[in-house]
Design a protein around this motif. Structure first.
Motif, PDB file in Angstrom:
ATOM      1  N   MET A  23      42.314  66.022  37.524  1.00  0.00           N
ATOM      2  CA  MET A  23      42.552  64.578  37.454  1.00  0.00           C
ATOM      3  C   MET A  23      42.002  64.029  36.137  1.00  0.00           C
ATOM      4  N   ARG A  24      42.496  62.883  35.778  1.00  0.00           N
ATOM      5  CA  ARG A  24      42.104  62.216  34.537  1.00  0.00           C
ATOM      6  C   ARG A  24      40.777  61.495  34.713  1.00  0.00           C
ATOM      7  N   GLN A  25      39.906  61.635  33.728  1.00  0.00           N
ATOM      8  CA  GLN A  25      38.620  60.947  33.740  1.00  0.00           C
ATOM      9  C   GLN A  25      38.703  59.658  32.944  1.00  0.00           C
ATOM     10  N   ALA A  26      38.025  58.631  33.416  1.00  0.00           N
ATOM     11  CA  ALA A  26      37.979  57.336  32.732  1.00  0.00           C
ATOM     12  C   ALA A  26      37.248  57.503  31.402  1.00  0.00           C
ATOM     13  N   GLN A  27      37.827  56.927  30.359  1.00  0.00           N
ATOM     14  CA  GLN A  27      37.219  57.027  29.030  1.00  0.00           C
ATOM     15  C   GLN A  27      37.389  55.716  28.274  1.00  0.00           C
ATOM     16  N   ALA A  28      36.644  55.582  27.179  1.00  0.00           N
ATOM     17  CA  ALA A  28      36.684  54.362  26.360  1.00  0.00           C
ATOM     18  C   ALA A  28      38.129  54.013  26.031  1.00  0.00           C
ATOM     19  N   GLY A  29      38.448  52.733  26.172  1.00  0.00           N
ATOM     20  CA  GLY A  29      39.795  52.238  25.902  1.00  0.00           C
ATOM     21  C   GLY A  29      40.634  52.089  27.154  1.00  0.00           C
ATOM     22  N   ASP A  30      40.289  52.808  28.232  1.00  0.00           N
ATOM     23  CA  ASP A  30      41.021  52.682  29.494  1.00  0.00           C
ATOM     24  C   ASP A  30      40.684  51.360  30.165  1.00  0.00           C
ATOM     25  N   THR A  31      41.669  50.792  30.849  1.00  0.00           N
ATOM     26  CA  THR A  31      41.405  49.667  31.743  1.00  0.00           C
ATOM     27  C   THR A  31      41.188  50.264  33.118  1.00  0.00           C
ATOM     28  N   VAL A  32      40.031  49.972  33.695  1.00  0.00           N
ATOM     29  CA  VAL A  32      39.669  50.547  34.984  1.00  0.00           C
ATOM     30  C   VAL A  32      39.538  49.448  36.027  1.00  0.00           C
ATOM     31  N   LEU A  82      20.758  42.475  47.617  1.00  0.00           N
ATOM     32  CA  LEU A  82      22.112  42.412  47.079  1.00  0.00           C
ATOM     33  C   LEU A  82      22.241  41.226  46.133  1.00  0.00           C
ATOM     34  N   PHE A  83      22.759  41.458  44.909  1.00  0.00           N
ATOM     35  CA  PHE A  83      22.986  40.333  44.005  1.00  0.00           C
ATOM     36  C   PHE A  83      24.458  40.130  43.674  1.00  0.00           C
ATOM     37  N   ASP A  84      25.304  41.123  43.920  1.00  0.00           N
ATOM     38  CA  ASP A  84      26.732  40.961  43.665  1.00  0.00           C
ATOM     39  C   ASP A  84      27.492  42.105  44.321  1.00  0.00           C
ATOM     40  N   SER A  85      28.747  41.833  44.680  1.00  0.00           N
ATOM     41  CA  SER A  85      29.590  42.844  45.299  1.00  0.00           C
ATOM     42  C   SER A  85      31.046  42.425  45.161  1.00  0.00           C
ATOM     43  N   SER A  86      31.922  43.424  45.086  1.00  0.00           N
ATOM     44  CA  SER A  86      33.357  43.130  45.067  1.00  0.00           C
ATOM     45  C   SER A  86      33.950  43.175  46.470  1.00  0.00           C
ATOM     46  N   GLU A  87      33.123  43.402  47.475  1.00  0.00           N
ATOM     47  CA  GLU A  87      33.618  43.488  48.849  1.00  0.00           C
ATOM     48  C   GLU A  87      34.375  42.217  49.223  1.00  0.00           C
ATOM     49  N   GLY A  88      35.569  42.415  49.773  1.00  0.00           N
ATOM     50  CA  GLY A  88      36.395  41.287  50.175  1.00  0.00           C
ATOM     51  C   GLY A  88      37.155  40.651  49.021  1.00  0.00           C
ATOM     52  N   ARG A  89      37.028  41.236  47.834  1.00  0.00           N
ATOM     53  CA  ARG A  89      37.727  40.719  46.651  1.00  0.00           C
ATOM     54  C   ARG A  89      38.512  41.860  46.009  1.00  0.00           C
ATOM     55  N   GLU A  90      39.297  41.497  45.017  1.00  0.00           N
ATOM     56  CA  GLU A  90      39.978  42.507  44.221  1.00  0.00           C
ATOM     57  C   GLU A  90      38.920  43.298  43.451  1.00  0.00           C
ATOM     58  N   PRO A  91      39.207  44.562  43.129  1.00  0.00           N
ATOM     59  CA  PRO A  91      38.239  45.308  42.319  1.00  0.00           C
ATOM     60  C   PRO A  91      38.076  44.666  40.949  1.00  0.00           C
ATOM     61  N   LEU A  92      36.929  44.910  40.337  1.00  0.00           N
ATOM     62  CA  LEU A  92      36.652  44.435  38.990  1.00  0.00           C
ATOM     63  C   LEU A  92      37.508  45.233  38.018  1.00  0.00           C
ATOM     64  N   SER A  93      38.217  44.548  37.136  1.00  0.00           N
ATOM     65  CA  SER A  93      39.037  45.199  36.109  1.00  0.00           C
ATOM     66  C   SER A  93      38.436  44.905  34.748  1.00  0.00           C
ATOM     67  N   PHE A  94      38.272  45.956  33.933  1.00  0.00           N
ATOM     68  CA  PHE A  94      37.760  45.775  32.585  1.00  0.00           C
ATOM     69  C   PHE A  94      38.123  46.982  31.741  1.00  0.00           C
ATOM     70  N   GLN A  95      38.040  46.796  30.428  1.00  0.00           N
ATOM     71  CA  GLN A  95      38.324  47.883  29.497  1.00  0.00           C
ATOM     72  C   GLN A  95      37.022  48.608  29.170  1.00  0.00           C
ATOM     73  N   LEU A  96      36.995  49.902  29.439  1.00  0.00           N
ATOM     74  CA  LEU A  96      35.802  50.700  29.158  1.00  0.00           C
ATOM     75  C   LEU A  96      35.485  50.685  27.658  1.00  0.00           C
ATOM     76  N   GLY A  97      34.215  50.521  27.339  1.00  0.00           N
ATOM     77  CA  GLY A  97      33.766  50.572  25.957  1.00  0.00           C
ATOM     78  C   GLY A  97      33.968  49.299  25.170  1.00  0.00           C
ATOM     79  N   SER A  98      34.439  48.236  25.821  1.00  0.00           N
ATOM     80  CA  SER A  98      34.757  46.998  25.107  1.00  0.00           C
ATOM     81  C   SER A  98      33.605  45.994  25.107  1.00  0.00           C
ATOM     82  N   GLY A  99      32.548  46.277  25.876  1.00  0.00           N
ATOM     83  CA  GLY A  99      31.444  45.331  25.974  1.00  0.00           C
ATOM     84  C   GLY A  99      31.672  44.239  26.999  1.00  0.00           C
ATOM     85  N   MET A 100      32.696  44.375  27.832  1.00  0.00           N
ATOM     86  CA  MET A 100      32.988  43.352  28.849  1.00  0.00           C
ATOM     87  C   MET A 100      31.984  43.373  29.995  1.00  0.00           C
TER      88      MET A 100
END
Length: 143
Positions: free
Chosen positions: A1-10, A23-41
């Protein structure tokens, strides 16, 4: 399988806790967090934790504060003259205020740490500064 790497949107489901289990934060009950790896987001430790995961992988990462929101910076704790705060603004310890930075119009949120007759002690550090964090991660998708 493909591994997540810099530049991928995960897409990641996560649960974030402090080292004491709070607990301070969770995506439970929400859409997963989407971001670009290595972008500083996201914080460095979160980014590093997802890097190398494959879709369907789950893991727990421990992120020291230097790879999260950094240590508490005492220079960001200020004494502000109480006379410069409008009388109609409640000054409760633990409450928050929005402060405008001179010149650039940026607003920062500060936490009220102490109130005296002359000053209000305000903390502009991120609320999670100085905290080591634990994230349970699940990689849902790579684009």
């Amino acid at each position: 399988m493909r591994q997540a790497q810099a530049g991928d949107t995960v897409h990641v489901h996560y649960k974030g806790t402090l080292t004491d289990g709070q607990l301070f934060d969770s995506s439970e009950g929400r859409e997963p967090l989407s971001f670009q790896l290595g972008s500083g987001m996201v914080i460095k430790g979160f980014d590093d934790g997802v890097t190398g995961m494959e879709v369907g992988d789950k893991k727990t990462v421990h992120i020291p504060n230097v790879e999260a929101y950094g240590p508490v910076n005492e220079e960001m704790v200020i004494q502000f003259p109480i006379t410069q705060i409008p009388a109609d603004i409640p000054l409760e310890i633990g409450g928050t205020l929005n402060m405008h930075q001179d010149g650039n119009g940026q607003v920062i949120q500060v936490v009220i740490k102490e109130v005296t007759d002359e000053f209000v002690i305000l903390d502009a550090n991120h609320p999670l500064a100085g905290q080591d964090l634990i994230f349970e991660l699940e990689l849902v998708d790579i684009k």
